[in-house]
Write a protein that holds these residues in place. Structure first.
Motif, PDB file in Angstrom:
ATOM      1  N   LYS A  14       0.892  -1.389   0.010  1.00 30.23           N
ATOM      2  CA  LYS A  14       0.067  -0.125   0.035  1.00 30.23           C
ATOM      3  C   LYS A  14       0.916   1.189  -0.229  1.00 30.23           C
ATOM      4  N   LEU A  15       1.734   1.282   0.982  1.00 26.60           N
ATOM      5  CA  LEU A  15       2.770   2.420   0.896  1.00 26.60           C
ATOM      6  C   LEU A  15       3.708   2.626  -0.482  1.00 26.60           C
ATOM      7  N   GLY A  16       3.896   1.526  -1.011  1.00 27.26           N
ATOM      8  CA  GLY A  16       4.846   1.610  -2.239  1.00 27.26           C
ATOM      9  C   GLY A  16       3.879   2.129  -3.220  1.00 27.26           C
ATOM     10  N   HIS A  17       2.513   1.690  -3.505  1.00 30.08           N
ATOM     11  CA  HIS A  17       1.496   2.283  -4.428  1.00 30.08           C
ATOM     12  C   HIS A  17       1.072   3.891  -3.975  1.00 30.08           C
ATOM     13  N   PHE A  18       0.842   4.032  -2.797  1.00 28.51           N
ATOM     14  CA  PHE A  18       0.627   5.262  -2.348  1.00 28.51           C
ATOM     15  C   PHE A  18       1.779   6.530  -2.891  1.00 28.51           C
ATOM     16  N   PHE A  19       2.884   6.037  -2.392  1.00 30.46           N
ATOM     17  CA  PHE A  19       4.230   7.026  -2.930  1.00 30.46           C
ATOM     18  C   PHE A  19       4.750   6.692  -4.317  1.00 30.46           C
ATOM     19  N   ASP A  20       4.159   5.718  -5.216  1.00 32.87           N
ATOM     20  CA  ASP A  20       4.676   5.533  -6.510  1.00 32.87           C
ATOM     21  C   ASP A  20       5.828   5.199  -6.576  1.00 32.87           C
ATOM     22  N   LYS A  21       6.336   4.050  -5.605  1.00 34.55           N
ATOM     23  CA  LYS A  21       7.724   3.781  -5.487  1.00 34.55           C
ATOM     24  C   LYS A  21       7.797   2.240  -5.149  1.00 34.55           C
ATOM     25  N   ASP A  22       8.598   1.615  -5.814  1.00 33.94           N
ATOM     26  CA  ASP A  22       8.832   0.320  -5.452  1.00 33.94           C
ATOM     27  C   ASP A  22       9.186  -0.222  -4.070  1.00 33.94           C
ATOM     28  N   PRO A  23       8.272  -0.849  -3.350  1.00 30.50           N
ATOM     29  CA  PRO A  23       8.422  -0.940  -1.859  1.00 30.50           C
ATOM     30  C   PRO A  23       9.882  -1.053  -1.373  1.00 30.50           C
ATOM     31  N   ARG A  24      10.829  -1.779  -2.373  1.00 30.24           N
ATOM     32  CA  ARG A  24      12.296  -2.227  -2.057  1.00 30.24           C
ATOM     33  C   ARG A  24      12.883  -0.613  -1.940  1.00 30.24           C
ATOM     34  N   GLU A  25      12.451   0.414  -2.410  1.00 27.42           N
ATOM     35  CA  GLU A  25      12.906   1.623  -2.366  1.00 27.42           C
ATOM     36  C   GLU A  25      12.621   2.322  -0.888  1.00 27.42           C
ATOM     37  N   ILE A  26      11.681   1.982  -0.519  1.00 31.84           N
ATOM     38  CA  ILE A  26      11.222   2.529   0.961  1.00 31.84           C
ATOM     39  C   ILE A  26      11.138   1.673   2.018  1.00 31.84           C
TER      40      ILE A  26
END
Length: 78
Positions: free
Chosen positions: A48-60
């Motif tokens: 969800k956070l990856g989608h919200f911030f438009d980033k690959d979750p591995r970047e977050i």
């Protein structure tokens, strides 16, 4: 788990309070606080956070030791 959720939340692009982010994701503010402090979270929340911030979750989300090891390998390759 280490992450950059707080950094992204406060960035010029988003500029959100913890409450605003929690509302957007359908979770409690306490959940956002826990995630920002490095607490464990679910795979669903990571996505969800990856989608919200438009980033690959591995970047977050990352594990500090892994990130450090990768940086060392890159330095040695240069």
């Amino acid at each position: 788990m280490h992450n950059i959720v707080k950094y992204l939340r406060l960035s010029k692009e988003f500029d959100l309070t913890q409450e605003e982010l929690a509302t957007a994701l359908g979770v409690s503010r306490h959940t956002i606080i826990s995630i920002e402090k490095g607490g464990n979270t679910t795979a669903e929340m990571v996505l969800k956070l990856g989608h919200f911030f438009d980033k690959d979750p591995r970047e977050i989300f990352f594990i500090r030791d892994v990130a450090h090891s990768l940086q060392q390998c890159e330095k040695q390759a240069i």
